[in-house]
Design an enzyme around this catalytic site. Structure first.
Site, PDB file in Angstrom:
ATOM      1  N   GLY A  19       0.833  -1.185   0.000  1.00  0.00           N
ATOM      2  CA  GLY A  19       0.000   0.000   0.000  1.00  0.00           C
ATOM      3  C   GLY A  19       0.862   1.226   0.000  1.00  0.00           C
ATOM      4  O   GLY A  19       2.092   1.148   0.031  1.00  0.00           O
ATOM      5  N   GLY A  78       1.071   5.350   1.523  1.00  0.00           N
ATOM      6  CA  GLY A  78       0.508   6.320   2.457  1.00  0.00           C
ATOM      7  C   GLY A  78       1.101   7.687   2.210  1.00  0.00           C
ATOM      8  O   GLY A  78       1.724   7.924   1.170  1.00  0.00           O
ATOM      9  N   GLY A  79       0.941   8.531   3.173  1.00  0.00           N
ATOM     10  CA  GLY A  79       1.413   9.896   3.029  1.00  0.00           C
ATOM     11  C   GLY A  79       2.921  10.014   2.924  1.00  0.00           C
ATOM     12  O   GLY A  79       3.431  10.983   2.384  1.00  0.00           O
ATOM     13  N   PHE A  80       3.627   9.019   3.412  1.00  0.00           N
ATOM     14  CA  PHE A  80       5.096   9.134   3.429  1.00  0.00           C
ATOM     15  C   PHE A  80       5.770   8.354   2.309  1.00  0.00           C
ATOM     16  O   PHE A  80       6.901   8.620   1.965  1.00  0.00           O
ATOM     17  CB  PHE A  80       5.654   8.668   4.769  1.00  0.00           C
ATOM     18  CG  PHE A  80       5.197   9.511   5.907  1.00  0.00           C
ATOM     19  CD1 PHE A  80       5.741  10.785   6.102  1.00  0.00           C
ATOM     20  CD2 PHE A  80       4.217   9.068   6.769  1.00  0.00           C
ATOM     21  CE1 PHE A  80       5.314  11.571   7.137  1.00  0.00           C
ATOM     22  CE2 PHE A  80       3.793   9.859   7.809  1.00  0.00           C
ATOM     23  CZ  PHE A  80       4.332  11.113   8.005  1.00  0.00           C
ATOM     24  N   GLY A  81       5.093   7.382   1.812  1.00  0.00           N
ATOM     25  CA  GLY A  81       5.701   6.591   0.749  1.00  0.00           C
ATOM     26  C   GLY A  81       5.026   5.248   0.614  1.00  0.00           C
ATOM     27  O   GLY A  81       3.946   5.029   1.165  1.00  0.00           O
ATOM     28  N   VAL A 113       4.741   1.036   0.803  1.00  0.00           N
ATOM     29  CA  VAL A 113       5.113  -0.051   1.712  1.00  0.00           C
ATOM     30  C   VAL A 113       5.126  -1.356   0.908  1.00  0.00           C
ATOM     31  O   VAL A 113       4.184  -1.650   0.179  1.00  0.00           O
ATOM     32  CB  VAL A 113       4.127  -0.153   2.888  1.00  0.00           C
ATOM     33  CG1 VAL A 113       4.518  -1.293   3.816  1.00  0.00           C
ATOM     34  CG2 VAL A 113       4.075   1.156   3.648  1.00  0.00           C
ATOM     35  N   ASP A 157       0.607  10.001  14.810  1.00  0.00           N
ATOM     36  CA  ASP A 157      -0.194   9.680  13.613  1.00  0.00           C
ATOM     37  C   ASP A 157      -1.101   8.477  13.848  1.00  0.00           C
ATOM     38  O   ASP A 157      -1.105   7.518  13.076  1.00  0.00           O
ATOM     39  CB  ASP A 157       0.752   9.450  12.425  1.00  0.00           C
ATOM     40  CG  ASP A 157       0.019   9.555  11.091  1.00  0.00           C
ATOM     41  OD1 ASP A 157      -1.134  10.062  11.077  1.00  0.00           O
ATOM     42  OD2 ASP A 157       0.580   9.142  10.066  1.00  0.00           O
TER      43      ASP A 157
HETATM   44  N1  LIG Z   1       3.993  -3.794   9.018  1.00  0.00           N
HETATM   45  C1  LIG Z   1       3.077  -3.929   8.061  1.00  0.00           C
HETATM   46  N2  LIG Z   1       2.583  -5.157   7.765  1.00  0.00           N
HETATM   47  C2  LIG Z   1       1.654  -5.306   6.803  1.00  0.00           C
HETATM   48  N3  LIG Z   1       1.138  -4.306   6.076  1.00  0.00           N
HETATM   49  C3  LIG Z   1       1.565  -3.065   6.314  1.00  0.00           C
HETATM   50  C4  LIG Z   1       2.571  -2.803   7.306  1.00  0.00           C
HETATM   51  N4  LIG Z   1       2.814  -1.480   7.341  1.00  0.00           N
HETATM   52  C5  LIG Z   1       2.006  -0.932   6.399  1.00  0.00           C
HETATM   53  N5  LIG Z   1       1.250  -1.861   5.795  1.00  0.00           N
HETATM   54  C6  LIG Z   1       0.282  -1.650   4.710  1.00  0.00           C
HETATM   55  O1  LIG Z   1       0.728  -0.617   3.864  1.00  0.00           O
HETATM   56  C7  LIG Z   1      -0.237   0.383   3.736  1.00  0.00           C
HETATM   57  C8  LIG Z   1       0.426   1.724   3.590  1.00  0.00           C
HETATM   58  O2  LIG Z   1       1.010   2.094   4.810  1.00  0.00           O
HETATM   59  P1  LIG Z   1       1.464   3.536   5.123  1.00  0.00           P
HETATM   60  O3  LIG Z   1       1.876   3.583   6.542  1.00  0.00           O
HETATM   61  O4  LIG Z   1       2.467   3.945   4.114  1.00  0.00           O
HETATM   62  O5  LIG Z   1       0.201   4.414   4.831  1.00  0.00           O
HETATM   63  P2  LIG Z   1      -0.874   4.954   5.810  1.00  0.00           P
HETATM   64  O6  LIG Z   1      -0.768   4.249   7.098  1.00  0.00           O
HETATM   65  O7  LIG Z   1      -2.154   4.922   5.073  1.00  0.00           O
HETATM   66  O8  LIG Z   1      -0.476   6.481   5.982  1.00  0.00           O
HETATM   67  P3  LIG Z   1       0.688   7.096   6.864  1.00  0.00           P
HETATM   68  O9  LIG Z   1       1.758   7.377   5.862  1.00  0.00           O
HETATM   69  O10 LIG Z   1       0.116   8.320   7.437  1.00  0.00           O
HETATM   70  O11 LIG Z   1       1.117   6.104   7.861  1.00  0.00           O
HETATM   71  C9  LIG Z   1      -1.082   0.274   4.994  1.00  0.00           C
HETATM   72  O12 LIG Z   1      -2.375   0.700   4.740  1.00  0.00           O
HETATM   73  C10 LIG Z   1      -1.021  -1.201   5.289  1.00  0.00           C
HETATM   74  O13 LIG Z   1      -2.062  -1.874   4.612  1.00  0.00           O
END
Ligand SMILES: Nc1ncnc2c1ncn2[C@@H]1O[C@H](COP(=O)(O)OP(=O)(O)OP(=O)(O)O)[C@@H](O)[C@H]1O
Ligand SMILES: *[C@@H]1O[C@H](CO)[C@@H](O)[C@H](O)[C@H]1NC(C)=O
Ligand SMILES: *[C@@H]1O[C@H](CO)[C@@H](O)[C@H](O)[C@H]1NC(C)=O
Ligand SMILES: *[C@@H]1O[C@H](CO)[C@@H](O)[C@H](O)[C@H]1NC(C)=O
Ligand SMILES: *[C@@H]1O[C@H](CO)[C@@H](O)[C@H](O)[C@H]1NC(C)=O
Ligand SMILES: *[C@@H]1O[C@H](CO)[C@@H](O)[C@H](O)[C@H]1NC(C)=O
Ligand SMILES: [Mg+2]
Length: 671
Positions: A352, A354-357, A359, A470
């Site tokens: 996925g 998110g705001g930072f990059g 994953v 956050d």
């Molecule tokens: N440790 C993890 N294990 C499994 N999936 C993860 C993990 N970390 C993140 N993800 C998945 O990746 C997606 C993107 O995460 P990310 O933290 O970049 O975005 P966010 O949480 O929507 O925004 P923010 O950047 O504010 O945290 C998440 O919605 C989640 O589904």
């Protein structure tokens, strides 16, 4: 390479009727031949007769060792004879040579001892040139034009009798059999050529024929004359070769030779001739000529490819590692390892964004551990060091309700954070339909308690206070046992660093930002509690904290969930806000308690919000919640609060794929 004995002498005296004598010999090379040489002539070990070495104004002779009887009797006629030889003239220069060589018949080798080099071809001298008492017959191969002897050019073949002024001469070449066309040859071409000389005792016909080596004797001779050699050649005479140099270095080679009295000259076996030494640069073989460029190209290509691959590899795996990072060693991952773990950050591995990059899911090759790798684009700033220090210190946090940070990696413009992989993903996916099925109330409540306990741990139970900054549904991840775990702590800090102190730059997510955080930019445990409150309402109602006028809500473009819940609370129908998808499978009282707790945490006045310890207490027991003071809640709307603060500008960004309302940055002119 030493040629085996090449010298085959067919030396037979054939005493036939009368004075008809037959003598013949053939030398396909001169190895072992007992030639009589003088001056600067030598027989090389390979069997070459070299007339003159690499010096100027030299002369040399090589004679058949015994005299031959050219006449049957002292007053008799000179027999017919024929001779053939293979020669090559090698000058230091390609366009001129000096002076030449000759096949000579003369009374004794000593009769040439007073001959001069250069133009005299080591045959004659100033005094005796033209004197009939010389008894000299020669076929000259002259590479210099000497006007004294009326030479026709500097590349001719001539028939000489006692005189260097030839009886007949002709430019070097040969007539093709058949067409009769003349082909020019150059004596000093450094190529071996063959000469045939014949004398007919009956008619006095002298023929000299020449051809490139390997070409059969042409039918038409190059030079011919009729001369009665009976007045020239003595009864016993020597036959051999003479050569001279002038101002430049020239070598005259004889490679093979044959002779016959009263018969045709025996054929010379060309295959047995010695090889001429190499002149000038080594001629490249055809194979090399073809193979070498290809091989060179291949090598160049290979080298380029290797360099390119190394460069690519270097760029691909390039990372930043500075001295101060040594202390964080154990937490440091190599970029290469992470690159391989995610198969090169393939989109297939994308979890996925998110705001930072983005994953990515990965599997560490060594430990086979599943990880989630967050790739944050981040320009190297002053704050990086502090941030890494914080990330590493956060990495030491161990709690079953926190997503363990395993380590990090830094590249130019990029920061990679490695987390434990959460197989059940983030909570928002269950709330907003991305995952099949509805998360039942018991699981939601379990997740809430997990998040609360994780937050309590970082706020109060650890060695120092850590503020998450956050909290939201997408940062709540579900592990294998569906425990709620908090992820992404402190990341918002990354964007706080290094900014203008006069500008408040708040990073967080719309709807989770406490009013005082927006106002002052200062995060505290109570701003986390505010965000936790928003999260409680979100998970219970199954709605985003800020939504774009969904059905059942006002058509206002940014409807606040908290206002909506508060409205129902005021009207005494709080239960209606509980997620309809839960159906009857829900402890409504418990849900309402959570909603009230959510409102309490979302209180605009920080001092009114409970601490996480209290929140835990309310969640764990049936202790009644303090009454929400409706008076305090009147101007609850966060948006209203924001607008009242007189912000210069604010920007809201909706990050792509997740469809969640993402990062908001408020840039305040708060001077
Ligand atoms: N440790 C993890 N294990 C499994 N999936 C993860 C993990 N970390 C993140 N993800 C998945 O990746 C997606 C993107 O995460 P990310 O933290 O970049 O975005 P966010 O949480 O929507 O925004 P923010 O950047 O504010 O945290 C998440 O919605 C989640 O589904
Ligand atoms: C050439 O011959 C002369 C006389 O025989 C001799 O003195 C001289 O050394 C020879 N030079 C070479 C290079 O063989
Ligand atoms: C070479 O010839 C010379 C003179 O003709 C003679 O004295 C000598 O014995 C010969 N040598 C050989 C090996 O035939
Ligand atoms: C030719 O040579 C002989 C012997 O060397 C000499 O006696 C005679 O005078 C010469 N003739 C001429 C014309 O030079
Ligand atoms: C041969 O050489 C002569 C002069 O030496 C020249 O005039 C003629 O063109 C040459 N012929 C060919 C075919 O090269
Ligand atoms: C050559 O000269 C000799 C005498 O010196 C003579 O007997 C002979 O017939 C001549 N031959 C020719 C072909 O003229
Ligand atoms: Mg996140």
């Amino acid at each position: 390479m030493k040629l085996t004995v090449l010298f085959v002498v067919l030396f037979s005296f054939h005493l036939a009727a009368g004075d008809d004598v037959q003598v013949q010999f053939a030398f396909p090379g001169f190895a072992g031949a007992n030639l009589t040489v003088d001056g600067n002539a030598t027989v090389t070990p390979d069997g070459l007769v070299v007339l003159n070495s690499r010096k100027t104004n030299l002369k040399g002779h090589a004679f058949y060792p015994t005299p031959l009887r050219f006449r049957g009797s002292p007053g008799g006629q000179v027999h017919s004879f024929a001779s053939s030889f293979v020669f090559a003239i090698v000058s230091d220069y390609t366009d001129f040579s000096a002076h030449g060589m000759a096949l000579v018949v003369c009374p004794t080798p000593e009769s040439l001892s007073s001959a001069l080099p250069a133009g005299y071809l080591a045959l004659l001298n100033v005094q005796n040139n033209g004197n009939a008492s010389n008894h000299l017959f020669a076929v000259e191969l002259d590479t210099t034009q000497n006007t004294d002897f009326k030479d026709i050019n500097s590349n001719h073949v001539g028939i000489d009798v006692n005189d260097l002024h030839s009886l007949q001469s002709h430019p070097t070449g040969y007539y093709l059999d058949g067409s009769g066309d003349f082909r020019n040859l150059t004596l000093f071409s450094r190529e071996a050529m063959q000469v045939w000389v014949s004398y007919d005792g009956g008619t006095g016909q002298i023929d000299v024929t020449l051809a490139p080596l390997g070409v059969a004797k042409p039918a038409r001779p190059l030079v011919s004359d009729t001369y009665n050699l009976s007045s020239v050649i003595t009864e016993q005479a020597y036959i051999g070769f003479s050569s001279s140099t002038g101002g430049i270095n020239t070598r005259h080679y004889v490679l093979g030779w044959s002779f016959a009295m009263n018969g045709p000259a025996p054929a010379i076996d060309i295959a047995k001739l010695p090889k001429l030494p190499r002149f000038g640069p080594k001629p490249r073989s055809k194979v090399l000529e073809i193979v070498l460029p290809i091989a060179t190209a291949a090598v160049v290509l290979a080298v380029c490819t290797v360099v390119a691959l190394l460069l690519l590899r270097h760029l691909r795996y390039a990372q930043l590692l500075e001295d101060w990072e040594i202390e964080f060693g154990p937490h440091r991952f190599s970029y290469k390892e992470l690159y391989h773990a995610t198969k090169g950050f393939k989109s297939k591995h994308l979890l996925g964004a998110g705001g930072f990059g983005k994953v990515y899911k990965g599997v560490l090759s060594r430990s086979k551990l599943e990880v989630a790798i967050k790739k944050i684009s981040h320009e190297s700033r002053q704050g990086t060091r502090e941030f890494i220090a914080e990330v590493v210190s956060i990495g030491r946090l161990r709690n079953p309700n926190l997503v363990q940070l395993l380590g990090y990696c830094r590249r130019k413009g990029e920061l990679l954070l490695v987390y434990e992989y959460m197989p059940n993903g983030s909570l928002d996916k269950y709330l907003y339909g991305e995952c099949e099925g509805v998360l039942d109330w018991a699981k939601r409540f379990h997740a809430i308690k997990g998040v609360a306990s994780g937050l309590l741990y970082i706020h109060e139970r650890w060695e120092k206070v850590v503020i998450h900054r956050d909290i939201k549904a997408s940062n709540v991840l579900l592990d294998g046992e569906m425990n709620g775990r908090l992820g992404d702590f402190g990341l918002a800090r990354l964007y706080d660093h290094g900014t203008d102190p006069h500008t408040t730059h708040v990073v967080g997510t719309m709807g989770y930002l406490a009013p005082e955080l927006v106002r002052t930019g200062k995060a505290s445990t109570l701003t986390d509690v505010f965000a936790f409150g928003a999260f409680l309402l979100e998970i219970t109602c199954g709605r985003r904290p800020v939504s774009n006028g969904s059905p059942g809500m006002d058509t206002d473009s940014h409807e606040m969930l908290v206002d909506w819940v508060l409205d129902h609370f005021r009207r005494g129908c709080l239960a209606e806000t509980v997620d309809a998808r839960l159906g009857g499978d829900c402890d409504v009282d418990e849900a309402c308690r959570v909603l009230k707790l959510g409102l309490l945490c979302s209180h605009p006045f920080a001092s009114t919000r409970p601490s996480m310890r209290q929140v835990m207490h309310y969640l764990d027991s049936d202790t009644p919640l303090p009454d929400l003071s409706l008076a305090d809640m009147t101007s609850f709307s966060t948006m209203a609060l924001l607008q009242n603060q007189g912000f210069d500008s604010y920007a809201i960004s909706y990050p792509s794929s997740m469809g969640s309302i993402g990062t908001v940055s408020y840039i305040s002119g708060g001077r």
